[in-house]
Design a protein around this motif. Structure first.
Motif, PDB file in Angstrom:
ATOM      1  N   PHE A  69       0.935  -1.397  -0.012  1.00 43.55           N
ATOM      2  CA  PHE A  69       0.048   0.342  -0.099  1.00 43.55           C
ATOM      3  C   PHE A  69       1.093   1.640   0.172  1.00 43.55           C
ATOM      4  O   PHE A  69       0.018   2.742  -0.540  1.00 43.55           O
ATOM      5  N   GLY A  70       1.805   1.538   0.134  1.00 47.31           N
ATOM      6  CA  GLY A  70       2.618   2.122   0.598  1.00 47.31           C
ATOM      7  C   GLY A  70       3.448   3.068  -1.094  1.00 47.31           C
ATOM      8  O   GLY A  70       3.118   4.170  -1.269  1.00 47.31           O
ATOM      9  N   PRO A  71       3.993   2.301  -1.389  1.00 48.86           N
ATOM     10  CA  PRO A  71       3.843   2.682  -2.700  1.00 48.86           C
ATOM     11  C   PRO A  71       2.972   3.231  -3.609  1.00 48.86           C
ATOM     12  O   PRO A  71       2.858   4.430  -4.057  1.00 48.86           O
ATOM     13  N   LEU A  72       1.964   2.247  -3.647  1.00 46.11           N
ATOM     14  CA  LEU A  72       0.512   3.115  -4.393  1.00 46.11           C
ATOM     15  C   LEU A  72      -0.039   4.156  -3.495  1.00 46.11           C
ATOM     16  O   LEU A  72      -0.713   5.599  -4.370  1.00 46.11           O
ATOM     17  N   GLY A  73       0.735   4.405  -2.252  1.00 49.58           N
ATOM     18  CA  GLY A  73      -0.095   6.111  -2.240  1.00 49.58           C
ATOM     19  C   GLY A  73       0.813   7.015  -1.863  1.00 49.58           C
ATOM     20  O   GLY A  73       0.035   8.369  -2.325  1.00 49.58           O
ATOM     21  N   LEU A  74       2.262   6.723  -1.410  1.00 46.81           N
ATOM     22  CA  LEU A  74       2.815   7.485  -2.464  1.00 46.81           C
ATOM     23  C   LEU A  74       3.048   8.007  -4.094  1.00 46.81           C
ATOM     24  O   LEU A  74       2.745   9.265  -5.415  1.00 46.81           O
ATOM     25  N   ALA A  75       2.792   6.939  -5.077  1.00 45.01           N
ATOM     26  CA  ALA A  75       1.854   7.376  -6.748  1.00 45.01           C
ATOM     27  C   ALA A  75       1.524   8.364  -6.408  1.00 45.01           C
ATOM     28  O   ALA A  75       0.697   9.343  -7.591  1.00 45.01           O
ATOM     29  N   ALA A  76      -0.286   7.851  -5.524  1.00 46.23           N
ATOM     30  CA  ALA A  76      -1.188   9.158  -6.279  1.00 46.23           C
ATOM     31  C   ALA A  76      -1.002   9.949  -5.485  1.00 46.23           C
ATOM     32  O   ALA A  76      -1.268  11.084  -5.820  1.00 46.23           O
ATOM     33  N   ALA A  77      -0.098  11.046  -3.903  1.00 45.97           N
ATOM     34  CA  ALA A  77       0.035  11.902  -3.875  1.00 45.97           C
ATOM     35  C   ALA A  77       0.900  12.961  -4.999  1.00 45.97           C
ATOM     36  O   ALA A  77       0.698  13.644  -5.141  1.00 45.97           O
ATOM     37  N   VAL A  78       2.077  11.675  -5.489  1.00 54.92           N
ATOM     38  CA  VAL A  78       2.151  11.867  -6.694  1.00 54.92           C
ATOM     39  C   VAL A  78       1.838  12.559  -8.335  1.00 54.92           C
ATOM     40  O   VAL A  78       1.391  13.945  -8.635  1.00 54.92           O
ATOM     41  N   VAL A  79       0.784  11.646  -8.322  1.00 54.74           N
ATOM     42  CA  VAL A  79      -0.316  12.173  -9.047  1.00 54.74           C
ATOM     43  C   VAL A  79      -1.137  13.375  -9.292  1.00 54.74           C
ATOM     44  O   VAL A  79      -0.933  14.238  -9.150  1.00 54.74           O
ATOM     45  N   LEU A  80      -1.467  13.583  -7.902  1.00 58.07           N
ATOM     46  CA  LEU A  80      -1.932  14.676  -7.157  1.00 58.07           C
ATOM     47  C   LEU A  80      -2.009  15.827  -7.433  1.00 58.07           C
ATOM     48  O   LEU A  80      -2.590  16.565  -7.578  1.00 58.07           O
ATOM     49  N   ALA A  81      -0.061  15.227  -6.710  1.00 50.99           N
ATOM     50  CA  ALA A  81       0.304  17.117  -7.026  1.00 50.99           C
ATOM     51  C   ALA A  81       0.626  17.367  -8.571  1.00 50.99           C
ATOM     52  O   ALA A  81       0.326  18.473  -8.619  1.00 50.99           O
ATOM     53  N   LEU A  82       0.775  16.773  -9.399  1.00 56.16           N
ATOM     54  CA  LEU A  82       0.949  16.709 -10.663  1.00 56.16           C
ATOM     55  C   LEU A  82      -0.637  17.264 -11.094  1.00 56.16           C
ATOM     56  O   LEU A  82      -0.506  18.257 -12.745  1.00 56.16           O
ATOM     57  N   THR A  83      -1.115  16.460 -11.207  1.00 50.35           N
ATOM     58  CA  THR A  83      -2.663  16.993 -11.805  1.00 50.35           C
ATOM     59  C   THR A  83      -2.953  18.587 -10.958  1.00 50.35           C
ATOM     60  O   THR A  83      -3.138  19.409 -11.873  1.00 50.35           O
ATOM     61  N   ALA A  84      -2.580  19.109  -9.089  1.00 53.10           N
ATOM     62  CA  ALA A  84      -2.891  20.250  -9.189  1.00 53.10           C
ATOM     63  C   ALA A  84      -1.749  21.733  -9.839  1.00 53.10           C
ATOM     64  O   ALA A  84      -2.395  22.392 -10.460  1.00 53.10           O
ATOM     65  N   ILE A  85      -0.323  20.884 -10.407  1.00 53.23           N
ATOM     66  CA  ILE A  85      -0.003  21.827 -11.164  1.00 53.23           C
ATOM     67  C   ILE A  85      -0.383  21.765 -12.678  1.00 53.23           C
ATOM     68  O   ILE A  85      -0.287  22.755 -12.908  1.00 53.23           O
ATOM     69  N   LEU A  86      -0.687  20.600 -13.129  1.00 53.90           N
ATOM     70  CA  LEU A  86      -1.646  21.274 -14.308  1.00 53.90           C
ATOM     71  C   LEU A  86      -2.128  21.832 -14.514  1.00 53.90           C
ATOM     72  O   LEU A  86      -2.584  23.157 -15.681  1.00 53.90           O
ATOM     73  N   ILE A  87      -3.393  21.891 -13.280  1.00 55.27           N
ATOM     74  CA  ILE A  87      -4.613  22.794 -13.292  1.00 55.27           C
ATOM     75  C   ILE A  87      -4.473  24.383 -13.458  1.00 55.27           C
ATOM     76  O   ILE A  87      -4.700  25.112 -13.971  1.00 55.27           O
ATOM     77  N   ILE A  88      -3.172  25.107 -12.598  1.00 53.83           N
ATOM     78  CA  ILE A  88      -2.853  26.353 -12.281  1.00 53.83           C
ATOM     79  C   ILE A  88      -2.286  26.313 -12.693  1.00 53.83           C
ATOM     80  O   ILE A  88      -2.483  27.778 -13.784  1.00 53.83           O
ATOM     81  N   SER A  89      -2.056  25.465 -14.037  1.00 58.80           N
ATOM     82  CA  SER A  89      -0.881  26.266 -14.657  1.00 58.80           C
ATOM     83  C   SER A  89      -2.007  26.034 -16.040  1.00 58.80           C
ATOM     84  O   SER A  89      -1.477  27.600 -17.463  1.00 58.80           O
ATOM     85  N   ILE A  90      -2.895  25.409 -16.280  1.00 53.20           N
ATOM     86  CA  ILE A  90      -3.824  25.606 -17.373  1.00 53.20           C
ATOM     87  C   ILE A  90      -4.392  27.621 -17.049  1.00 53.20           C
ATOM     88  O   ILE A  90      -4.943  28.107 -17.993  1.00 53.20           O
ATOM     89  N   VAL A  91      -5.287  27.308 -15.962  1.00 50.87           N
ATOM     90  CA  VAL A  91      -5.732  28.711 -15.046  1.00 50.87           C
ATOM     91  C   VAL A  91      -5.018  29.577 -15.244  1.00 50.87           C
ATOM     92  O   VAL A  91      -5.437  31.240 -16.232  1.00 50.87           O
ATOM     93  N   ASP A  92      -3.637  29.550 -15.331  1.00 54.57           N
ATOM     94  CA  ASP A  92      -2.554  30.939 -15.808  1.00 54.57           C
ATOM     95  C   ASP A  92      -2.266  31.761 -16.862  1.00 54.57           C
ATOM     96  O   ASP A  92      -2.317  32.266 -17.603  1.00 54.57           O
ATOM     97  N   PHE A  93      -2.216  29.721 -18.132  1.00 54.98           N
ATOM     98  CA  PHE A  93      -2.422  30.132 -19.395  1.00 54.98           C
ATOM     99  C   PHE A  93      -3.438  31.284 -19.694  1.00 54.98           C
ATOM    100  O   PHE A  93      -3.231  31.461 -20.907  1.00 54.98           O
ATOM    101  N   ALA A  94      -5.337  30.458 -19.168  1.00 58.38           N
ATOM    102  CA  ALA A  94      -5.795  31.563 -19.978  1.00 58.38           C
ATOM    103  C   ALA A  94      -6.025  32.722 -19.419  1.00 58.38           C
ATOM    104  O   ALA A  94      -6.516  33.430 -19.985  1.00 58.38           O
ATOM    105  N   GLU A  95      -5.620  32.638 -18.044  1.00 55.38           N
ATOM    106  CA  GLU A  95      -5.658  34.633 -17.994  1.00 55.38           C
ATOM    107  C   GLU A  95      -4.520  35.488 -19.429  1.00 55.38           C
ATOM    108  O   GLU A  95      -5.238  36.401 -19.118  1.00 55.38           O
ATOM    109  N   GLN A  96      -3.581  34.665 -19.596  1.00 55.44           N
ATOM    110  CA  GLN A  96      -2.829  35.756 -20.190  1.00 55.44           C
ATOM    111  C   GLN A  96      -3.289  35.483 -21.159  1.00 55.44           C
ATOM    112  O   GLN A  96      -2.766  36.667 -21.974  1.00 55.44           O
TER     113      GLN A  96
END
Length: 740
Positions: A671-698
């Motif tokens: 379960f540990g590696p799966l939890g870490l993989a989920a945390a990394v996926v969530l972090a990258l997803t959050a970064i992607l969403i923020i980048s898309i919002v910033d790009f739209a505002e520009q």
């Protein structure tokens, strides 16, 4: 562990207490005999001649003589009491068996089941009673010889003790009757056969050591859930065991031994097995076991075919050819498919015997008790007792090849250096479960009871070869260091070399060779055993009984073992094995791999934070979260890196402790590696969403205005143009214009 008398009421315990060995009375007689000797100064004179017409004076019997008389009376008392109790138990079990006949198959009666369990428990209590008295006789005889060394009696009386019916009794029929009662109440006498070839089954085989004192308790627990397989059904002499002999073949370099010891891929073992106590046997089984790597999803294979006993020597010598064997099979009416299957294995094994120059080397002999439901192979258990290993080729006699035999001549003497008796029973649990299904609860209770000690990949062939042929082997199994097997191995060890000239001096003086006693055991030296043992079998104090105790767990064990869904319970406490250095290095490499990933993510986040701090010297008045895009990305990645470091350190410490205790089992975290993989996926997803919002505002800020703006006032050009230029060149210029 079940204490003596736990299943007996107070009245019965009080009755049994009076039947124990009078250890204190015997001890007092020894002290009295010691005082008599001290008062006399020397041993009393005893004439070597007598006369039938001369009356000897009658005097009080010496204490030593009264000691032996009391010893005999105590043996008779225990023998009488034990026989009476066993007779009562047998009557009860026979009566219960008659009652069970009227019960429909499978309709378990709780009252009858409880009665059967009570009878079994009382039998175990009686066995405990016998063991306590047996130990008491050993201790009092040892004390006698220590206090009165001029009249040793331990060796003689121990032989006399071993012949007592309450010590050497065979009560297999009692267990067989009890097993049939449980089987009838469970309803496993008949049913639909479970095909073992079904797909999706996970098969596992695990071996355990069982102390002799715990064998009956283990049998009783198993037969409550699995019937005893009877080898002589229909016979009046019902037994729960069968004698098994296996002669293992090898060559002078012990090629097969080392291949099985190292678990090399496709390592083989060739043996000739027969069942029963007939000498010579009528039918022999030629078997070949091939090792396969289980981690590759492969299963080890055991193949065999039968040969008449008179064909064994010609077969080993290559004189009994395949064509002759095929003609014999056709004469017996065998089918073409059976002949083809037989021929393939016959030729392969005969070729291996010839090319590898295999000869009989070691024999294993034991009594096997099997537990299995006839139509269900989900759980199969076998228990081997009275395990003995014999050297097939005598040191001071002709080998099997020279004598034209395929096993040792039973008429030849068997010195102690050519036989070893294993001190424990060997239990083998075979599970064939559908994938994802856990073992039955009663199996988990048995494995966690404390009566079993798991010995990973234990082999009778390997143990016998390492003990009896130490001069030929180049490596030994890890369990030879166990303190519980050292005495049995030392009994088979040769005596140390005597001083030069000592035998000649003894012969010249006419001295007889000294008889070896138990006290000389420490003088024996086995080449495989060091000065200090490194392993130890579980002691009786560690036993908890069936379902009566739970092991205390630390934080890391709780974290990895108490989550839902729970993993299957551990098989049992194991005898520690030798840990290779590569095991520690593998744990370190795994830790460094996780750490490398964490450091990489953390370094990227730290670099982004540093870059953002240097480049941004001001912010606009209308602050938006997209203005801090770099800082946001860094703050998302940094916690992931810290979490990854913490997880890597936790797993490293947990595995290092398990390895240090030499109790390495299934220490995989799913379960540990799966939890870490989920945390990394969530972090990258959050970064992607923020980048898309910033790009739209520009994009929105750079869109052209189609509507015509209103005309600015007259003063507007003076303030508007510098303001626009100030956004390009900086604030000082704007301030300068405003001052002007």
């Amino acid at each position: 562990m079940v204490r003596f008398g736990e299943y007996l009421d107070q009245r019965t315990r009080d009755e049994w207490d009076t039947k124990y060995l009078d250890y204190k009375g015997l001890k007092d007689l020894i002290k009295e005999a010691q005082k008599e000797i001290e008062s006399q100064g020397t041993v009393a004179f005893s004439p070597r001649t007598t006369s039938l017409t001369v009356v000897r004076p009658r005097a009080q019997k010496p204490a030593d003589e009264r000691f032996f008389e009391k010893l005999e009376s105590e043996m008779a008392k225990i023998d009488k009491f034990t026989k009476a109790q066993l007779s009562t138990l047998k009557k009860r079990v026979k009566s219960l068996r008659e009652q069970v006949k009227d019960v429909k198959e499978g309709e378990g009666n709780s009252q009858l089941t409880q009665e059967a369990k009570d009878i079994g428990d009382e039998f175990l209590a009686l066995e405990k009673f016998v063991n306590l008295n047996y130990l008491g006789f050993h201790k009092i005889l040892k004390k006698h010889d220590k206090v009165l060394p001029h009249a040793p009696c331990q060796q003689f009386y121990l032989s006399h003790l071993h012949q007592q019916s309450w010590v050497q009794g065979n009560f297999s029929d009692f267990l067989v009757m009890l097993s049939s009662i449980y089987s009838k109440l469970r309803g496993d006498v008949s049913g639909v056969k479970n095909e073992d070839s079904a797909q999706g089954f996970v098969r596992s085989t695990t071996k355990y050591w069982v102390r002799t004192t715990d064998i009956s308790a283990v049998k009783h627990h198993i037969l409550q859930h699995l019937p005893v397989f009877q080898y002589n059904q229909g016979s009046d002499d019902q037994q729960d065991y069968q004698l098994v002999n296996s002669v293992y073949l090898d060559n002078s370099s012990m090629e097969l031994y080392h291949g099985r010891l190292d678990k090399r891929p496709n390592a083989i073992a060739v043996r000739i097995r027969w069942y029963g106590d007939k000498d010579p046997p009528t039918t022999c089984f030629v078997e070949r076991k091939t090792h396969r790597e289980s981690w590759k999803g492969e299963e080890s294979v055991k193949e065999r075919f039968t040969l008449p006993e008179d064909k064994m020597v010609p077969y080993l010598e290559g004189e009994y050819t395949l064509q002759q064997a095929q003609r014999d099979l056709k004469a017996k009416g065998k089918s073409p498919d059976e002949i083809e299957k037989f021929s393939k294995l016959f030729a392969e094994i005969q070729q291996q015997i010839d090319t590898k120059q295999l000869r009989p080397m070691v024999r294993t002999q034991y009594l096997r008790t099997a537990f299995q439901i006839p139509f269900d192979s989900t759980v199969r258990i076998s228990l081997d007792t009275n395990l003995t290993m014999i050297k097939e080729n005598p040191t001071d006699g002709p080998t099997c090849t020279v004598a034209g035999r395929w096993y040792r001549d039973p008429a030849l003497p068997l010195p102690r250096t050519e036989v070893t008796r294993f001190p424990h029973g060997v239990l083998e649990v075979k599970l064939s479960l559908p994938e994802g299904q856990k073992a039955p609860e009663w199996v988990a209770d048995l494995l966690d009871s404390g009566y079993l000690t798991e010995v990973h990949k234990f082999s009778k062939f390997i143990h016998g070869t390492a003990t009896l042929l130490p001069e030929l082997v180049q490596a030994v199994p890890y369990w030879v260091d166990d303190e519980s097997v050292r005495p049995s191995m030392l009994q088979s060890a040769p005596a140390p070399p005597q001083n030069i000239g000592a035998p000649a001096a003894q012969q010249s003086m006419g001295a007889k060779p000294r008889r070896r006693t138990n006290a000389d055991l420490d003088e024996l030296q086995h080449p495989l055993l060091g000065d200090q043992p490194t392993l130890q079998l579980m002691t009786p104090k560690d036993a908890t009984g069936f379902g009566k105790g739970k092991e205390k767990k630390g934080f890391f064990d709780w974290y990895f073992n108490s989550r839902k869904p729970k993993d299957p319970q551990p098989m049992a406490r194991t005898t520690p094995m030798r840990i290779e250095p590569k095991t520690f290095f593998a744990n370190e490499r795994t830790f460094l791999s996780w750490l490398h990933m964490a450091v990489t993510i953390g370094s990227i986040a730290a670099a982004l934070l540093g870059f953002a701090g240097v480049t941004e010297s001001h912010k606009k008045p209308d602050i938006r979260f997209t203005d801090y895009l770099v800082e946001t990305i860094s703050l998302i990645l940094l916690p992931v890196a810290v979490l990854m470091c913490a997880y890597a350190l936790t797993v490293f410490i947990w595995r290092a402790r398990a390895i240090a205790k030499k109790q390495v089992g299934h220490i995989d975290d799913r379960f540990g590696p799966l939890g870490l993989a989920a945390a990394v996926v969530l972090a990258l997803t959050a970064i992607l969403i923020i980048s898309i919002v910033d790009f739209a505002e520009q994009l929105k800020a750079k869109e052209p205005h189609h509507a015509t703006p209103a005309a600015p006032p007259l003063a507007a050009p003076a303030t508007w143009l510098p303001t626009q230029r100030s956004s390009l060149r900086g604030l000082p210029f704007q301030d300068h214009l405003q001052q002007a």
